[in-house]
Design a protein around this motif. Structure first.
Motif, PDB file in Angstrom:
ATOM      1  N   LEU A 132       0.867  -1.185  -0.069  1.00  0.00           N
ATOM      2  CA  LEU A 132       0.042   0.042  -0.115  1.00  0.00           C
ATOM      3  C   LEU A 132       0.899   1.483  -0.019  1.00  0.00           C
ATOM      4  N   LEU A 133       1.982   1.351   0.758  1.00  0.00           N
ATOM      5  CA  LEU A 133       2.747   2.341   0.894  1.00  0.00           C
ATOM      6  C   LEU A 133       3.767   2.342  -0.384  1.00  0.00           C
ATOM      7  N   GLY A 134       4.341   1.249  -0.592  1.00  0.00           N
ATOM      8  CA  GLY A 134       5.499   1.139  -1.527  1.00  0.00           C
ATOM      9  C   GLY A 134       5.129   1.475  -2.965  1.00  0.00           C
ATOM     10  N   SER A 135       4.029   0.818  -3.423  1.00  0.00           N
ATOM     11  CA  SER A 135       3.523   1.084  -4.874  1.00  0.00           C
ATOM     12  C   SER A 135       3.410   2.606  -5.150  1.00  0.00           C
ATOM     13  N   PRO A 136       2.539   3.431  -4.415  1.00  0.00           N
ATOM     14  CA  PRO A 136       2.573   4.770  -5.034  1.00  0.00           C
ATOM     15  C   PRO A 136       4.095   5.400  -4.868  1.00  0.00           C
ATOM     16  N   LEU A 137       4.935   5.046  -4.065  1.00  0.00           N
ATOM     17  CA  LEU A 137       6.408   5.558  -4.071  1.00  0.00           C
ATOM     18  C   LEU A 137       7.069   4.978  -5.363  1.00  0.00           C
ATOM     19  N   ALA A 138       6.802   4.015  -5.660  1.00  0.00           N
ATOM     20  CA  ALA A 138       7.546   3.339  -6.834  1.00  0.00           C
ATOM     21  C   ALA A 138       6.774   4.078  -8.113  1.00  0.00           C
ATOM     22  N   GLY A 139       5.358   4.218  -8.175  1.00  0.00           N
ATOM     23  CA  GLY A 139       4.887   5.064  -9.313  1.00  0.00           C
ATOM     24  C   GLY A 139       5.429   6.414  -9.311  1.00  0.00           C
ATOM     25  N   ALA A 140       5.513   6.949  -8.143  1.00  0.00           N
ATOM     26  CA  ALA A 140       6.016   8.486  -8.193  1.00  0.00           C
ATOM     27  C   ALA A 140       7.427   8.590  -8.611  1.00  0.00           C
ATOM     28  N   ILE A 141       8.288   7.738  -8.229  1.00  0.00           N
ATOM     29  CA  ILE A 141       9.666   7.503  -8.745  1.00  0.00           C
ATOM     30  C   ILE A 141       9.661   7.408 -10.159  1.00  0.00           C
ATOM     31  N   LEU A 142       8.994   6.475 -10.862  1.00  0.00           N
ATOM     32  CA  LEU A 142       8.806   6.316 -12.274  1.00  0.00           C
ATOM     33  C   LEU A 142       8.172   7.539 -12.914  1.00  0.00           C
ATOM     34  N   THR A 143       7.257   8.316 -12.388  1.00  0.00           N
ATOM     35  CA  THR A 143       6.627   9.357 -13.001  1.00  0.00           C
ATOM     36  C   THR A 143       7.500  10.656 -13.073  1.00  0.00           C
ATOM     37  N   TYR A 144       8.156  10.873 -11.912  1.00  0.00           N
ATOM     38  CA  TYR A 144       8.843  12.079 -11.829  1.00  0.00           C
ATOM     39  C   TYR A 144      10.259  11.909 -12.454  1.00  0.00           C
ATOM     40  N   ALA A 145      10.820  10.735 -12.408  1.00  0.00           N
ATOM     41  CA  ALA A 145      12.305  10.481 -13.166  1.00  0.00           C
ATOM     42  C   ALA A 145      11.883  10.727 -14.441  1.00  0.00           C
ATOM     43  N   LYS A 146      10.800  10.137 -15.198  1.00  0.00           N
ATOM     44  CA  LYS A 146      10.612  10.264 -16.374  1.00  0.00           C
ATOM     45  C   LYS A 146      10.353  11.947 -16.837  1.00  0.00           C
ATOM     46  N   VAL A 147       9.712  12.523 -16.164  1.00  0.00           N
ATOM     47  CA  VAL A 147       9.432  14.142 -16.355  1.00  0.00           C
ATOM     48  C   VAL A 147      10.932  14.739 -16.355  1.00  0.00           C
ATOM     49  N   ASP A 148      12.071  14.327 -15.324  1.00  0.00           N
ATOM     50  CA  ASP A 148      13.146  14.875 -15.285  1.00  0.00           C
ATOM     51  C   ASP A 148      13.940  14.182 -16.191  1.00  0.00           C
ATOM     52  N   GLY A 149      13.656  13.396 -17.043  1.00  0.00           N
ATOM     53  CA  GLY A 149      14.765  12.807 -17.972  1.00  0.00           C
ATOM     54  C   GLY A 149      15.738  11.774 -17.387  1.00  0.00           C
ATOM     55  N   LEU A 150      15.422  11.299 -16.281  1.00  0.00           N
ATOM     56  CA  LEU A 150      16.172  10.118 -15.639  1.00  0.00           C
ATOM     57  C   LEU A 150      16.059   8.942 -16.023  1.00  0.00           C
ATOM     58  N   PRO A 151      16.696   7.878 -15.866  1.00  0.00           N
ATOM     59  CA  PRO A 151      16.173   6.413 -16.020  1.00  0.00           C
ATOM     60  C   PRO A 151      15.218   6.048 -15.080  1.00  0.00           C
ATOM     61  N   ASN A 152      14.040   6.148 -15.504  1.00  0.00           N
ATOM     62  CA  ASN A 152      12.824   5.864 -14.529  1.00  0.00           C
ATOM     63  C   ASN A 152      13.011   4.654 -13.756  1.00  0.00           C
TER      64      ASN A 152
END
Length: 153
Positions: A101-121
Motif C-alpha cells: 500500500l505504501l510502496g506502490s505509490p512511491l514506486a509510481g511516483a519515482i517512475l513518473t517524476y524520473a521520466k519528467v526529469d529525464g532520468l532513467p525511471n
C-alpha cells in the motif's frame, strides 16, 4: 517469460535446501541473507535491456523470496506468546499488504517524476527501493534482539 521460468525453481530449490538453516543458525541470518539477495536482485534489474539479462535478477530474487518470507513470518509470529501465534502470523502477513500500500505509490511516483526529469525511471526506481530495503535491514539489525530459533518458538 525467462524471469518466471527461473525465479520459482530457484526459490523452491533454495527453500528446500536451506530448510534446516534457521534451526542451526537462527532466523536473523536468514533475514540477513534474504535482504542482501533482495537488494542485489533489485539492483541487478536496473541495467536490464534484454530478456536474457533477467537471469541474474531472477536468481537473486528467488533466493531472497525463499529466505525472507518464511524467516520474517517465523520471526514476527515468534514474538507473540504461543497461544497468540496465529494472530501474530496474521499481523505479519498484513504488514506485507501495508508495504504494498505504501510502496506502490512511491514506486509510481519515482517512475513518473524520473521520466519528467529525464532520468532513467526504472533504474532509479529499482535502486531507490533497494536502498530503502537495505536501510530497513540495517535498522532491523540495529534495534532487534536475537530472534529465537525454531526450537525456541
Amino acid at each position: 517469460m525467462l524471469f518466471f521460468n527461473i525465479y520459482p525453481p530457484i526459490a523452491f530449490v533454495t527453500r528446500i535446501s536451506m530448510r534446516r538453516v534457521p534451526d542451526r543458525l537462527g532466523i536473523r541470518p536468514m533475514i540477513g541473507l534474504g535482504i542482501v539477495a533482495l537488494v542485489i536482485g533489485l539492483c541487478a534489474l536496473a541495467p536490464v535491456h534484454d530478456a536474457w539479462q533477467l537471469l541474474i535478477p531472477a536468481l537473486f530474487l528467488g533466493v531472497a523470496h525463499a529466505s525472507l518470507f518464511p524467516a520474517v513470518v517465523a520471526g514476527g509470529s515468534g514474538a507473540f506468546p504461543g497461544r497468540y501465534r496465529g494472530i501474530g502470523t496474521t499481523l505479519v502477513l498484513a504488514m506485507f499488504d501495508v508495504g504494498t500500500l505504501l510502496g506502490s505509490p512511491l514506486a509510481g511516483a519515482i517512475l513518473t517524476y524520473a521520466k519528467v526529469d529525464g532520468l532513467p525511471n526504472y533504474g532509479l526506481m529499482f535502486v531507490t527501493v533497494a536502498g530503502l530495503i537495505l536501510l530497513s535491514g540495517v535498522l532491523y539489525f540495529g534495534v532487534s534482539r536475537k530472534a529465537p530459533t525454531r526450537r525456541g518458538i
